[in-house]
Design an enzyme around this catalytic site. Structure first.
Site, PDB file in Angstrom:
ATOM      1  N   VAL A  41      -9.033  -3.504   3.867  1.00 31.93           N
ATOM      2  CA  VAL A  41      -8.141  -2.468   3.331  1.00 31.93           C
ATOM      3  C   VAL A  41      -6.673  -2.769   3.654  1.00 31.93           C
ATOM      4  O   VAL A  41      -6.340  -3.138   4.776  1.00 31.93           O
ATOM      5  CB  VAL A  41      -8.519  -1.092   3.922  1.00 31.93           C
ATOM      6  N   CYS A  42      -5.827  -2.584   2.628  1.00 24.76           N
ATOM      7  CA  CYS A  42      -4.380  -2.635   2.827  1.00 24.76           C
ATOM      8  C   CYS A  42      -3.754  -1.556   1.949  1.00 24.76           C
ATOM      9  O   CYS A  42      -4.465  -0.772   1.322  1.00 24.76           O
ATOM     10  CB  CYS A  42      -3.807  -4.019   2.504  1.00 24.76           C
ATOM     11  N   GLY A  43      -2.463  -1.522   1.896  1.00 27.83           N
ATOM     12  CA  GLY A  43      -1.776  -0.468   1.164  1.00 27.83           C
ATOM     13  C   GLY A  43      -2.055  -0.456  -0.323  1.00 27.83           C
ATOM     14  O   GLY A  43      -2.257   0.589  -0.934  1.00 27.83           O
ATOM     15  N   SER A  88      -2.607  -8.234   1.186  1.00 29.51           N
ATOM     16  CA  SER A  88      -3.090  -8.607   2.513  1.00 29.51           C
ATOM     17  C   SER A  88      -4.585  -8.360   2.658  1.00 29.51           C
ATOM     18  O   SER A  88      -5.258  -9.067   3.405  1.00 29.51           O
ATOM     19  CB  SER A  88      -2.304  -7.877   3.606  1.00 29.51           C
ATOM     20  N   PHE A 111      -5.642   1.737   0.595  1.00 25.57           N
ATOM     21  CA  PHE A 111      -5.839   2.743   1.629  1.00 25.57           C
ATOM     22  C   PHE A 111      -6.305   4.090   1.073  1.00 25.57           C
ATOM     23  O   PHE A 111      -7.181   4.731   1.642  1.00 25.57           O
ATOM     24  CB  PHE A 111      -4.548   2.931   2.428  1.00 25.57           C
TER      25      PHE A 111
END
Length: 89
Positions: free
Chosen positions: A6-8, A13, A39
């Site tokens: 998980v990333c933004g 990433s 996220f």
């Protein structure tokens, strides 16, 4: 086993983290489904383990899913250590 990276945004990433996790799993001969997510949708996706940064980990913790925070997603040794820890618990 399903692992969520998980990333933004769910494609930067987290994709790098996914590749690192898959590489480590392959080395260990472990089969798992590794997916990426942003996220905001991560908490609604079924997973056994969530890998993310410290900021998001604090917000995703508290449920039944094991949440693992990683400081440097490009650090294979850090990701390997975190993965081994969560697999052994």
């Amino acid at each position: 086993m399903k692992i969520l990276a998980v990333c933004g945004m769910g494609f930067g990433s987290s994709m790098m983290l996914k590749i690192t996790i898959e590489k480590i799993l392959k080395e260990k001969g472990i089969t798992a489904d590794v997916e990426t997510a942003d996220f905001t949708t991560a908490s609604s996706i079924y997973a056994d383990i969530i890998f993310t940064n410290e900021e998001f980990a604090k917000q995703l913790e508290g449920g039944k899913v094991k949440v693992v925070s990683v400081k440097n997603i490009a650090d294979t040794n850090e990701v390997r250590g975190a993965l081994e820890t969560v697999l052994n618990t």
